[in-house]
Design an enzyme around this catalytic site. Sequence first.
Site, PDB file in Angstrom:
ATOM      1  N   ARG A   1      27.808 -16.119 -23.800  1.00 25.14           N
ATOM      2  CA  ARG A   1      26.748 -17.007 -24.299  1.00 25.14           C
ATOM      3  C   ARG A   1      26.499 -18.131 -23.287  1.00 25.14           C
ATOM      4  O   ARG A   1      25.365 -18.510 -23.019  1.00 25.14           O
ATOM      5  CB  ARG A   1      27.102 -17.584 -25.679  1.00 25.14           C
ATOM      6  CG  ARG A   1      26.149 -18.690 -26.115  1.00 25.14           C
ATOM      7  CD  ARG A   1      26.074 -18.983 -27.607  1.00 25.14           C
ATOM      8  NE  ARG A   1      27.328 -18.874 -28.321  1.00 25.14           N
ATOM      9  CZ  ARG A   1      28.340 -19.737 -28.252  1.00 25.14           C
ATOM     10  NH1 ARG A   1      28.265 -20.804 -27.498  1.00 25.14           N
ATOM     11  NH2 ARG A   1      29.444 -19.529 -28.947  1.00 25.14           N
TER      12      ARG A   1
ATOM     13  N   TYR B   1      -1.051 -20.901 -29.312  1.00 24.93           N
ATOM     14  CA  TYR B   1      -0.454 -19.678 -29.849  1.00 24.93           C
ATOM     15  C   TYR B   1      -0.018 -19.925 -31.304  1.00 24.93           C
ATOM     16  O   TYR B   1       0.665 -20.920 -31.590  1.00 24.93           O
ATOM     17  CB  TYR B   1       0.751 -19.280 -28.983  1.00 24.93           C
ATOM     18  CG  TYR B   1       1.515 -18.120 -29.544  1.00 24.93           C
ATOM     19  CD1 TYR B   1       0.928 -16.857 -29.596  1.00 24.93           C
ATOM     20  CD2 TYR B   1       2.798 -18.274 -30.036  1.00 24.93           C
ATOM     21  CE1 TYR B   1       1.619 -15.779 -30.135  1.00 24.93           C
ATOM     22  CE2 TYR B   1       3.494 -17.206 -30.570  1.00 24.93           C
ATOM     23  CZ  TYR B   1       2.900 -15.964 -30.617  1.00 24.93           C
ATOM     24  OH  TYR B   1       3.578 -14.902 -31.152  1.00 24.93           O
TER      25      TYR B   1
ATOM     26  N   ASP C   1       3.491 -24.295 -21.461  1.00 20.64           N
ATOM     27  CA  ASP C   1       3.634 -22.868 -21.776  1.00 20.64           C
ATOM     28  C   ASP C   1       2.839 -22.117 -20.705  1.00 20.64           C
ATOM     29  O   ASP C   1       1.616 -22.123 -20.716  1.00 20.64           O
ATOM     30  CB  ASP C   1       3.084 -22.601 -23.185  1.00 20.64           C
ATOM     31  CG  ASP C   1       3.238 -21.137 -23.609  1.00 20.64           C
ATOM     32  OD1 ASP C   1       3.395 -20.272 -22.720  1.00 20.64           O
ATOM     33  OD2 ASP C   1       3.187 -20.868 -24.819  1.00 20.64           O
TER      34      ASP C   1
ATOM     35  N   LYS D   1       5.539 -11.028 -22.102  1.00 14.22           N
ATOM     36  CA  LYS D   1       4.162 -10.746 -21.704  1.00 14.22           C
ATOM     37  C   LYS D   1       4.114 -10.333 -20.224  1.00 14.22           C
ATOM     38  O   LYS D   1       4.660  -9.306 -19.889  1.00 14.22           O
ATOM     39  CB  LYS D   1       3.300 -11.971 -22.023  1.00 14.22           C
ATOM     40  CG  LYS D   1       3.570 -12.577 -23.424  1.00 14.22           C
ATOM     41  CD  LYS D   1       3.178 -11.666 -24.561  1.00 14.22           C
ATOM     42  CE  LYS D   1       3.659 -12.135 -25.934  1.00 14.22           C
ATOM     43  NZ  LYS D   1       3.311 -13.472 -26.342  1.00 14.22           N
TER      44      LYS D   1
END
Length: 385
Positions: free
Chosen positions: A46, A98, A170, A195
């Site tokens: 992690r 978004y 973003d 994306k």
Amino acid sequence: MNIETKLAQIGVGKDSKTGAVNFPIYQSTAYRHPTLGESTGFDYTRTANPTRQVLEEAIAKIEGGDGGFACASGMAAIQTLMGLFSQGDHLIVSLDLYGGTYRLFEQVYSRYGLSFSYVDLREPALMRDAIRPETKGVLIETPTNPLMQVTDIAAIAEIAKQHKLLTIVDNTFMTPFYQRPLELGADLVFHSATKYLGGHNDVLAGLIVTKGQELTEKVAFLHNSFGAVLGPQDSWLLIRGMKTLAVRMERHQENALKIARFLKTRAEVTDVFYPGLEEHEGYAIQRKQASGFSGMVSFRVRNASQVPVLLKHLQIISFAESLGGVESLCTYPSMQTHADIPVEVREQVGVCDRLLRFSVGIEHADDLIADLTQALEASCRSSNE
Ligand SMILES: *Cc1c(COP(=O)(O)O)cnc(C)c1O
């Protein structure tokens, strides 16, 4: 080194023991300590994983930042960044946005005592008006999803600096191949790497890049504390996708410009939104702050009744959510990506029921235009009946 080279060379030479050209997938969650108080640099996956680290170092270098962090999704990346803020803080956010980001802020973080103002950041003066004593950050999406509105990143970052606000961008739609917000004054960049960076509609991932040591340490702490990190197999898949980012983006953009110009000629279409068209209101700013326009085109048809027929008749282009993959996808924002935004808010922004969003793939442009032509013709026949 040029960005094309940095991308193609991700991970090459990093596995010095074997010389593997493709960096291996380190699936181990645990790492043996040589002795008490010593570490190989890896303790628990992690906190750090060798495969993920190759990806994280690469995105930091490509965006021109100091730290990179790979997350389980774009939403996980936003959530990790929101850990920088505390109860009572206020953020200014792009108005056209978004839908999932809006949902996270309004339906989750508002319950934690954070508040958000949605502002048309095309007008930097409106941002100044929205700043309150408790404002701590500004989140920019540019071009916006789905209306392709362009915000001047440097102008907003400048105002943010004067008021000691964090500027977060973003950068999903542009990717660092075309736009590098940290070089324009932003403090933090994130991606839905699902994306364009992944690019093949086959991996869900998010990436964060930080500027400066202090922010890098804070985000590293949050990334490990939240634990919404990317697994080693998906890290490998994302690296593989990113190696071809440059060639994919060039073709996406070339096709998108052809599609946008084609749509402009069609009587069935009333509006076309693509920042690469000279008549687009954000064209000049886009030229100033980015080296390209990417592959997203939105358009409005004449009547909402055309939409179902058009979507049904598309053959090559898939009617599907998501964007940025090699395959062309067409989305209906008002019922899909933006369904969680209240109708009044949506319509005020311009995300109406006549709007379609097209993620232009890397197929031959002529085939995409032929597919759109027959679907548009069918949609008009039916709405005239
Ligand atoms: C898809 C998307 C997100 C969310 O990312 P996921 O990977 O789906 O979690 C955030 N911002 C933009 C602009 C997006 O397109």
